[in-house]
Design an enzyme around this catalytic site. Sequence first.
Site, mmCIF file in Angstrom:
data_model
loop_
_atom_site.group_PDB
_atom_site.id
_atom_site.type_symbol
_atom_site.label_atom_id
_atom_site.label_comp_id
_atom_site.label_asym_id
_atom_site.label_seq_id
_atom_site.Cartn_x
_atom_site.Cartn_y
_atom_site.Cartn_z
ATOM 1 C CG ASP A 10 -2.200 -1.024 1.064
ATOM 2 O OD1 ASP A 10 -1.822 -2.209 0.233
ATOM 3 O OD2 ASP A 10 -2.667 -1.246 2.269
ATOM 4 C CG HIS A 50 -11.231 1.204 -0.299
ATOM 5 N ND1 HIS A 50 -10.965 0.134 0.283
ATOM 6 C CD2 HIS A 50 -10.704 2.117 0.659
ATOM 7 C CE1 HIS A 50 -10.564 -0.745 1.688
ATOM 8 N NE2 HIS A 50 -9.481 0.707 1.586
ATOM 9 C CG HIS A 83 -8.164 5.222 2.858
ATOM 10 N ND1 HIS A 83 -9.506 5.481 3.428
ATOM 11 C CD2 HIS A 83 -8.046 4.159 2.479
ATOM 12 C CE1 HIS A 83 -9.584 3.613 3.800
ATOM 13 N NE2 HIS A 83 -8.930 3.374 3.574
ATOM 14 C CE LYS A 108 -3.951 -3.650 1.366
ATOM 15 N NZ LYS A 108 -4.956 -3.209 2.063
ATOM 16 C CB CYS A 153 -2.776 -2.136 5.226
ATOM 17 S SG CYS A 153 -3.751 -2.554 5.263
#
Length: 211
Positions: A10, A50, A83, A108, A153
């Site tokens: 990430d 997302h 985010h 993810k 994460c």
Amino acid sequence: MSERALLAIDIQHDFLPDGALPAPGGDEVVPVTNRLVDSFELVVASQDWHPPNHGSFASNHAGHDIGEVIEFNGLDQILWPDHCVQGGEGAEFADGLDTDAFDHIVQKGTNPEIDSYSAFYDNDHRRATGLDDYLTDQGVEEVFLVGLATDYCVKFTALDACKLGYETWVVVDGCRGVENAMGDIDGAFADMQEAGAKLMDSGALEAHLFD
Ligand code: VGL
Ligand code: ZN
């Protein structure tokens, strides 16, 4: 067949100091990661990805604020600022990150009904992302983690990697955390170690790889 993989977790705009959900010093993991990719035959990156209606966003829960913990589909969910919205600037990899070195990208957090801190599974281990299958296909037995955020994460990816039987290393200077509460980053490193992950600095790692 490659037995080692670097997992870059990430490293995206929104987790950098001027992003929506900043990990202080997050930009400093970019040069560390760029240096390390040359030492690995296999580099996998994850991306928090997302949809705008994602259930981890406080904005999708009227009457609730960022930082609150609510029960969402039977799980405790910390409410975050919006985010890493799919296709948005905040979801892009950090500027200057050597994305050409990535062999594979795992996205993810795509299901609006559940969050996914780990790059292997969603938060209830209901659904796998395919990362374990991919690494197994590549013959990987040892993973080295860098990225953001240490206390979310990176931590949950490391815990799953240990559980799945990978020899798991966390490159300490290649990670930065959000630290919502003081001590979260140290606590995350302790949790990862307790699960069997080993901590190393990038300098020591480079020496180890070229042994
Ligand atoms: C992350 C909070 C919410 C992370 C992702 O990448 O660590 N943290 N979504
Ligand atoms: Zn997220």
